[in-house]
Enzyme design. Structure first.
Site, mmCIF file in Angstrom:
data_model
loop_
_atom_site.group_PDB
_atom_site.id
_atom_site.type_symbol
_atom_site.label_atom_id
_atom_site.label_comp_id
_atom_site.label_asym_id
_atom_site.label_seq_id
_atom_site.Cartn_x
_atom_site.Cartn_y
_atom_site.Cartn_z
ATOM 1 N N SER A 197 69.682 -18.506 55.967
ATOM 2 C CA SER A 197 68.557 -18.254 56.830
ATOM 3 C C SER A 197 68.900 -18.352 58.196
ATOM 4 O O SER A 197 69.937 -18.987 58.672
ATOM 5 C CB SER A 197 67.476 -19.276 56.646
HETATM 6 N N1 SAM Z 1 68.943 -22.443 51.991
HETATM 7 C C1 SAM Z 1 69.856 -21.424 51.838
HETATM 8 C C2 SAM Z 1 71.035 -21.479 52.819
HETATM 9 O O1 SAM Z 1 70.851 -22.527 53.561
HETATM 10 O O2 SAM Z 1 71.872 -20.693 52.672
HETATM 11 C C3 SAM Z 1 69.106 -19.942 52.120
HETATM 12 C C4 SAM Z 1 68.414 -19.659 50.867
HETATM 13 S S1 SAM Z 1 68.123 -18.040 50.742
HETATM 14 C C5 SAM Z 1 66.977 -17.437 52.052
HETATM 15 C C6 SAM Z 1 67.140 -18.070 49.463
HETATM 16 C C7 SAM Z 1 67.890 -18.546 48.044
HETATM 17 O O3 SAM Z 1 66.770 -18.758 47.066
HETATM 18 C C8 SAM Z 1 68.631 -17.494 47.455
HETATM 19 O O4 SAM Z 1 69.989 -17.877 47.440
HETATM 20 C C9 SAM Z 1 67.875 -17.179 45.974
HETATM 21 O O5 SAM Z 1 68.764 -17.017 45.094
HETATM 22 C C10 SAM Z 1 67.449 -18.462 45.640
HETATM 23 N N2 SAM Z 1 66.397 -18.423 44.761
HETATM 24 C C11 SAM Z 1 65.396 -17.460 44.646
HETATM 25 N N3 SAM Z 1 64.454 -17.826 43.513
HETATM 26 C C12 SAM Z 1 65.049 -18.981 43.035
HETATM 27 C C13 SAM Z 1 64.723 -20.089 42.050
HETATM 28 N N4 SAM Z 1 63.444 -19.678 41.257
HETATM 29 N N5 SAM Z 1 65.268 -21.018 41.598
HETATM 30 C C14 SAM Z 1 66.425 -21.304 42.653
HETATM 31 N N6 SAM Z 1 66.804 -20.584 43.641
HETATM 32 C C15 SAM Z 1 66.157 -19.356 43.915
#
Ligand code: SAM
Length: 212
Positions: free
Chosen positions: A60
């Protein structure tokens, strides 16, 4: 950190201040956690932009990470649940403030990569899991804080149920491509909600999120 990273980081801190980050602890955490170690291409690591991390996902934008961290009103003794480990950067920032961070990622390759970064300084109190974070992490619940870093259609009841009374949960909800950043406070009377503005996150995919 070498001097070019220091310069980049200080420039980013100025940007975060301009963007409304006033909690000095949050700014200090950005100094301590080297963002360039969490991205594949470190050239843009200290720009205020979201960057690709593989598997179609992103780390992000720093302003958004800082804003969400500030909204959590963190304290040292807290137990935090993060849904959406991604690169692990947000978890590493949260780890600077809290007793323990539990973080869940649905993509195994991202979860495994983030887990390998555990050796970085100040990152030992993070516990990783690969799985569907929309179900929370019942074994370690309740949590003092919950942060969801992917956009949900609605706030999953499975997550709010795992929040302590007095706890805060932050989650982007709304459409698949744009959402409202919702801040919930759990009181004896139920959940109080407030919007912290518009955001754009990748979708939260799972049993209590979007379908694939
Ligand atoms: N917090 C992260 C960082 O510091 O890099 C950025 C997160 S990214 C915007 C969103 C993440 O949520 C992705 O890696 C995606 O694969 C994950 N995601 C989506 N649905 C999910 C779920 N049901 N459970 C766990 N992770 C999930």
């Amino acid at each position: 950190m070498n001097s070019s990273h220091n310069i980049g980081c200080e420039r980013l801190i100025v940007k975060l201040r301009e963007g409304g980050i006033t909690d000095e602890r949050v700014l200090e955490a950005f100094r301590k956690v080297p963002r360039h170690l969490f991205v594949d291409n470190p050239i843009q690591a200290y720009d205020d932009v979201a960057l690709s991390i593989g598997s179609g996902q992103t780390i992000s934008q720093p302003t958004v990470v800082a804003q969400m961290t500030q909204l959590l009103e963190l304290g040292k003794d807290q137990k935090i649940l993060e849904i959406g480990t991604g690169s692990g950067f947000q978890a590493a920032i949260l780890a600077q403030f809290s007793r323990r961070v539990y973080t869940v990622e649905r993509h195994r390759e991202l979860g495994d990569k983030a887990r390998l970064r555990r050796r970085e300084p100040g990152y030992a109190n993070v516990t990783f899991k690969v799985g569907d974070g929309t179900c929370g992490w019942i074994q370690h619940s309740p949590f003092d804080r919950i942060i969801v870093t992917a956009g949900a259609p609605v706030t999953p009841e499975s997550l709010s149920a795992q929040l302590t009374t007095g706890g805060i949960m932050i989650i982007p909800t709304g459409g698949r491509s744009a959402q409202e950043l919702m801040v919930y406070k759990k009181t004896d009377g139920g959940l109080e909600s407030q919007s912290a503005g518009q955001v754009v996150f990748v979708p939260l995919i799972g049993q209590h999120g979007w379908k694939e």
